[in-house]
Each structure stands twice: as structure tokens, then as C-alpha cells.
Design an enzyme around this catalytic site. Structure first.
Site, PDB file in Angstrom:
ATOM      1  N   MET A   1       0.862  -1.340  -0.065  1.00 55.77           N
ATOM      2  CA  MET A   1      -0.176  -0.016   0.001  1.00 55.77           C
ATOM      3  C   MET A   1       0.729   1.272  -0.049  1.00 55.77           C
ATOM      4  SD  MET A   1      -2.644  -0.655   2.873  1.00 55.77           S
ATOM      5  CE  MET A   1      -4.296  -1.704   2.577  1.00 55.77           C
ATOM      6  N   CYS A   2       0.402   2.362  -0.517  1.00 63.16           N
ATOM      7  CA  CYS A   2       0.697   3.624  -0.352  1.00 63.16           C
ATOM      8  C   CYS A   2      -0.862   4.364  -0.318  1.00 63.16           C
ATOM      9  CB  CYS A   2       1.622   4.028  -1.515  1.00 63.16           C
ATOM     10  SG  CYS A   2       1.046   4.220  -2.988  1.00 63.16           S
ATOM     11  N   ASN A   3      -0.546   5.818  -0.301  1.00 67.37           N
ATOM     12  CA  ASN A   3      -1.780   6.452   0.091  1.00 67.37           C
ATOM     13  C   ASN A   3      -2.813   6.201  -0.974  1.00 67.37           C
ATOM     14  OD1 ASN A   3      -1.006   7.844   2.487  1.00 67.37           O
ATOM     15  ND2 ASN A   3      -0.166   9.584   1.649  1.00 67.37           N
TER      16      ASN A   3
END
Length: 173
Positions: free
Chosen positions: A109-111
Site C-alpha cells: 500500500m501507499c496513500n
């Protein structure tokens, strides 16, 4: 004569934008919100690899803790600007976790699940010997109109010989 049909209510799980299955038990996504937690719970996650330079929100951290999910924050070893491309160091560190099947099921995940996550997935596809056209098509599908040419260039130039592939690796590699 009218017929009436009873349609039982369905439990709907909201899936976070840019969620996708990379391989069996390996997923990608942007940062989830509370509406996504029941869906994530169904995945039975063991590991989250977090790539954003910002910390995830506290509710998500609480969810990870409640579910006893391992959390690897690789955003802290990346640059301070969200606009900077991901570094080779971060990609190699991410692969240390991704290539260990004991960490599965896992989500990367990232933002927003676009650029940093997309770059990691692109490098993974390169390690899987996908052709660049297919890698970039997948990257662009998740990046939408916000494609970053620097990320595509990073993927193209990424040296897969730097990756230590463990003996006990995922079956899809």
C-alpha cells in the site's frame, strides 16, 4: 396477479480505490478507510507493506494492531517528498518481505495505491519476466491520468539481478 420476490439483503464490502490482486494472496491498494476494514478482514492478511512517506491514519493502524497484522513501514526509508520517485533501496527492502511466502496473505500500500505501489508491482513484474508493454499497461491502469514517466523509467532500468530471490520463494516466481 403480481408476484413479489423477496431479495435478501447482501452484505456489501467496499473495496478501496486501486485495490487489486497481484498474485494469489498478494494484493495492492491505497490506504483503506473504516468502510474497507470488513473486506480486508476477509483477506486474512498477515502482512502490510506501507510505502507512503506519510504515516497511515490512526484508525488503520488500530485495525492492523487488532488483527495482529505485521506492519512494515518502508515509507520512512524513502525521501521526504511524496513527489520523489521510490528508491532502489525501498524496492529491495520491499522484495525482502514480498518474496517471503511466510508473510502471506500480504497487501502492498501507499496513500492512493498508484505510484509507489505501482512502481513496486512493476519491478515485481519485471522480476517475473513480463514484457515492458504489459508492465506499463498495468502501471497506467492503476495510475490513471496521473502517470509519472520517472516511475516508468525506474521500472525499465531496474536491475533485477540486485534482488535476492530466496530458495523458499512464492510459487508464482
Amino acid at each position: 396477479m403480481s408476484s413479489q420476490h423477496f431479495i435478501p439483503p447482501m452484505v456489501m464490502f467496499r473495496i478501496k480505490h486501486n485495490y487489486g490482486m497481484i498474485e494469489e494472496d498478494l494484493y495492492r491498494s491505497g490506504q483503506p478507510n473504516e468502510l474497507n476494514f470488513p473486506f480486508l478482514e476477509k483477506l486474512g492478511l498477515k502482512t502490510v507493506v506501507w510505502l507512503a512517506s506519510e504515516e497511515p491514519n490512526q484508525r488503520f493502524l488500530d485495525f492492523i494492531d487488532d488483527q495482529e497484522i505485521q506492519f512494515h513501514n518502508l515509507g520512512v526509508i524513502s525521501s521526504v517528498s511524496t513527489w520523489d520517485p521510490i528508491t532502489e533501496e525501498v524496492v529491495l527492502e520491499a522484495f525482502e518481505h514480498i518474496l517471503n511466502p511466510h508473510n502471506y496473505p500480504m497487501i502492498i500500500m501507499c496513500n492512493l495505491g498508484r505510484h509507489r505501489t505501482g512502481t513496486i508491482v512493476g519491478c515485481l513484474r519485471k522480476l517475473q519476466k513480463w514484457n515492458l508493454t504489459s508492465i506499463f499497461e498495468e502501471y497506467r491502469r492503476y495510475a490513471g491520468p496521473k502517470v509519472r514517466v520517472l516511475n516508468e523509467q525506474f521500472i525499465e532500468l531496474f536491475d533485477t539481478d540486485l534482488v535476492r530471490v530466496p530458495v523458499n520463494r512464492p510459487k508464482w516466481l
